[in-house]
Design an enzyme around this catalytic site. Structure first.
Site, PDB file in Angstrom:
ATOM      1  N   SER A   1       0.974  -1.118  -0.040  1.00 37.48           N
ATOM      2  CA  SER A   1       0.098   0.040   0.032  1.00 37.48           C
ATOM      3  C   SER A   1       0.939   1.223  -0.055  1.00 37.48           C
ATOM      4  O   SER A   1       1.907   1.180   0.271  1.00 37.48           O
ATOM      5  CB  SER A   1      -0.881   0.045   1.302  1.00 37.48           C
ATOM      6  OG  SER A   1      -1.476   1.336   1.349  1.00 37.48           O
TER       7      SER A   1
ATOM      8  N   TYR B   1      -1.717  -0.732  10.176  1.00 36.14           N
ATOM      9  CA  TYR B   1      -1.793  -1.111   8.971  1.00 36.14           C
ATOM     10  C   TYR B   1      -0.578  -0.717   8.077  1.00 36.14           C
ATOM     11  O   TYR B   1       0.010  -1.216   7.172  1.00 36.14           O
ATOM     12  CB  TYR B   1      -3.151  -0.450   8.560  1.00 36.14           C
ATOM     13  CG  TYR B   1      -3.303  -0.771   6.824  1.00 36.14           C
ATOM     14  CD1 TYR B   1      -3.667  -1.792   6.450  1.00 36.14           C
ATOM     15  CD2 TYR B   1      -3.157   0.322   5.850  1.00 36.14           C
ATOM     16  CE1 TYR B   1      -4.034  -1.976   5.076  1.00 36.14           C
ATOM     17  CE2 TYR B   1      -3.520   0.204   4.750  1.00 36.14           C
ATOM     18  CZ  TYR B   1      -3.855  -1.020   4.182  1.00 36.14           C
ATOM     19  OH  TYR B   1      -4.024  -1.344   2.705  1.00 36.14           O
TER      20      TYR B   1
HETATM   21  P1  NAP Z   1     -11.976  -5.504   0.360  1.00 36.22           P
HETATM   22  O1  NAP Z   1     -12.775  -4.744  -0.759  1.00 36.22           O
HETATM   23  O2  NAP Z   1     -12.310  -5.529   1.755  1.00 36.22           O
HETATM   24  O3  NAP Z   1     -11.754  -7.157  -0.015  1.00 36.22           O
HETATM   25  C1  NAP Z   1     -11.077  -7.820   0.683  1.00 36.22           C
HETATM   26  C2  NAP Z   1     -10.924  -9.047   0.332  1.00 36.22           C
HETATM   27  O4  NAP Z   1     -10.087  -9.969   1.239  1.00 36.22           O
HETATM   28  C3  NAP Z   1     -12.418  -9.843   0.378  1.00 36.22           C
HETATM   29  O5  NAP Z   1     -12.337 -10.580  -0.691  1.00 36.22           O
HETATM   30  C4  NAP Z   1     -12.429 -10.630   1.607  1.00 36.22           C
HETATM   31  O6  NAP Z   1     -13.079 -11.949   1.667  1.00 36.22           O
HETATM   32  C5  NAP Z   1     -10.930 -11.162   1.545  1.00 36.22           C
HETATM   33  N1  NAP Z   1     -10.429 -11.514   3.004  1.00 36.22           N
HETATM   34  C6  NAP Z   1     -10.335 -10.399   3.911  1.00 36.22           C
HETATM   35  N2  NAP Z   1      -9.546 -11.069   4.959  1.00 36.22           N
HETATM   36  C7  NAP Z   1      -9.251 -12.360   4.817  1.00 36.22           C
HETATM   37  C8  NAP Z   1      -8.718 -13.583   5.454  1.00 36.22           C
HETATM   38  N3  NAP Z   1      -8.570 -13.434   6.753  1.00 36.22           N
HETATM   39  N4  NAP Z   1      -8.726 -14.543   4.735  1.00 36.22           N
HETATM   40  C9  NAP Z   1      -9.076 -14.681   3.423  1.00 36.22           C
HETATM   41  N5  NAP Z   1      -9.425 -13.789   2.574  1.00 36.22           N
HETATM   42  C10 NAP Z   1      -9.645 -12.526   3.381  1.00 36.22           C
HETATM   43  O7  NAP Z   1     -10.281  -5.005   0.064  1.00 36.22           O
HETATM   44  P2  NAP Z   1      -9.512  -4.136  -1.122  1.00 36.22           P
HETATM   45  O8  NAP Z   1      -9.854  -2.833  -1.023  1.00 36.22           O
HETATM   46  O9  NAP Z   1      -9.964  -4.876  -2.368  1.00 36.22           O
HETATM   47  O10 NAP Z   1      -7.993  -4.641  -0.486  1.00 36.22           O
HETATM   48  C11 NAP Z   1      -7.529  -5.729  -1.307  1.00 36.22           C
HETATM   49  C12 NAP Z   1      -5.977  -5.592  -0.618  1.00 36.22           C
HETATM   50  O11 NAP Z   1      -5.527  -4.351  -1.184  1.00 36.22           O
HETATM   51  C13 NAP Z   1      -5.601  -5.419   0.811  1.00 36.22           C
HETATM   52  O12 NAP Z   1      -4.248  -6.181   0.915  1.00 36.22           O
HETATM   53  C14 NAP Z   1      -5.444  -4.178   1.084  1.00 36.22           C
HETATM   54  O13 NAP Z   1      -4.660  -3.720   2.109  1.00 36.22           O
HETATM   55  C15 NAP Z   1      -5.121  -3.574  -0.082  1.00 36.22           C
HETATM   56  N6  NAP Z   1      -5.124  -2.105  -0.363  1.00 36.22           N
HETATM   57  C16 NAP Z   1      -6.243  -1.471  -0.683  1.00 36.22           C
HETATM   58  C17 NAP Z   1      -6.430  -0.310  -0.681  1.00 36.22           C
HETATM   59  C18 NAP Z   1      -7.702   0.621  -1.387  1.00 36.22           C
HETATM   60  O14 NAP Z   1      -7.754   1.642  -1.033  1.00 36.22           O
HETATM   61  N7  NAP Z   1      -8.732  -0.286  -1.337  1.00 36.22           N
HETATM   62  C19 NAP Z   1      -5.062   0.787  -1.004  1.00 36.22           C
HETATM   63  C20 NAP Z   1      -4.143   0.054  -0.659  1.00 36.22           C
HETATM   64  C21 NAP Z   1      -3.975  -1.202  -0.494  1.00 36.22           C
HETATM   65  P3  NAP Z   1     -14.489 -11.836   1.879  1.00 36.22           P
HETATM   66  O15 NAP Z   1     -15.268 -11.391   0.830  1.00 36.22           O
HETATM   67  O16 NAP Z   1     -15.078 -13.127   2.373  1.00 36.22           O
HETATM   68  O17 NAP Z   1     -14.879 -10.834   3.321  1.00 36.22           O
END
Ligand code: NAP
Length: 252
Positions: A147, A161
């Site tokens: 991130s 985080y």
């Molecule tokens: P999201 O929309 O909250 O989706 C999270 C996904 O991860 C969902 O499929 C969830 O499954 C799964 N998940 C969460 N905890 C888990 C666990 N313990 N075991 C297996 N699966 C798990 O998140 P996102 O925004 O797409 O983020 C994805 C990644 O990108 C993360 O690592 C986040 O830190 C990183 N990121 C995001 C952003 C942003 O602004 N969105 C920015 C920088 C980095 P369920 O559907 O079953 O809950």
């Protein structure tokens, strides 16, 4: 077991957000898809349908990446289905509740680091066993989800985080050295503010509307914009890209 003629990618956290977009993008580019989710079965089924609509095949596995036994079962299921593994996208992650450093808490920190960092170690360990050219594999590619918070410190009261993503950066650089002799490339992406469900517990759309215009490009990014970069790093077009942390952050 027969091996599929198509390359196979395993994406953790593929049921929603960036993980889902990555499943669909890679499927459009001809990959077999295996992905994990932790609880949202309806969202996982929706991802499977989206991959199939894109002309691909997806295996959804309920597996909590914070649990090592679940991780072993996830890799075993994907390998049993496709007979090969060509890319791991270590994507699943959580932000964790905002917490002042004055209230540092063992269970809270353990939860965040187990999900965002330890799981990445264990998933790479499983993937490297299957992909290593020194162990009979065909080589492959790993993309870790970091991130922009790793370099700018993230939101207030979210040191846990930012620090977990800083660890992902260091992990990526170290792995690039360790796994190159095994024919495995390793890179990370560092998204900025991306419009996904991860922000729901932290201000949701109001937060995105507030911060989006302060990004040099003037808006939050989309999951698909991150997925395109992940797919590039996962596939053969990035054959000489290794040990790199790629910002996908609109200039922020
Ligand atoms: P999201 O929309 O909250 O989706 C999270 C996904 O991860 C969902 O499929 C969830 O499954 C799964 N998940 C969460 N905890 C888990 C666990 N313990 N075991 C297996 N699966 C798990 O998140 P996102 O925004 O797409 O983020 C994805 C990644 O990108 C993360 O690592 C986040 O830190 C990183 N990121 C995001 C952003 C942003 O602004 N969105 C920015 C920088 C980095 P369920 O559907 O079953 O809950």
């Amino acid at each position: 077991m027969t091996s599929s003629h198509k390359p196979t990618a395993l994406i953790t956290g593929g049921s929603r957000g960036i993980g889902r977009a990555t499943c669909v993008t890679l499927a459009k580019q001809g990959w077999n898809i295996g992905f994990s989710y932790v609880s949202n079965q309806a969202a996982a089924q929706e991802t499977v349908a989206m991959v199939e609509a894109a002309g691909g095949q997806a295996l959804a596995v309920k597996a909590n990446v914070a649990n090592r036994e679940d991780i072993k079962q996830l890799f075993a299921a994907a390998f049993k289905t496709y007979g090969r593994l060509d890319a791991l996208i270590n994507n699943a992650g959580i932000v964790g509740e905002p917490r002042s450093i004055f209230d540092a808490d063992d269970a809270h920190l353990t939860d965040v680091f187990r999900t965002n960092v330890l799981s990445y170690f264990f998933c790479v360990s499983e993937a490297a066993r299957l992909m290593s050219t020194q162990r009979g594999g065909q080589g492959g590619s790993i993309v870790n989800m970091s991130s922009a918070a790793a370099r700018h410190g993230g939101m207030p009261e979210e040191a846990h985080y930012a620090a977990s993503k800083g660890a992902v950066d260091s992990f990526t650089l170290a792995l690039a050295k360790e796994l190159a002799p095994h024919g495995i490339r390793v890179n990370a992406v560092r998204p900025g503010l991306i419009n996904t469900t991860i922000h729901e517990a932290h201000g949701g759309q109001a937060l995105i509307n507030k911060i989006g215009p302060t990004v040099p490009l003037g808006r939050a990014g989309t999951a698909e914009e991150v997925a395109e970069v992940i797919a590039f790093l996962a596939g053969p077009l990035s054959s000489y890209v290794h040990g790199t942390l790629v910002d996908v952050a609109g200039g922020r």
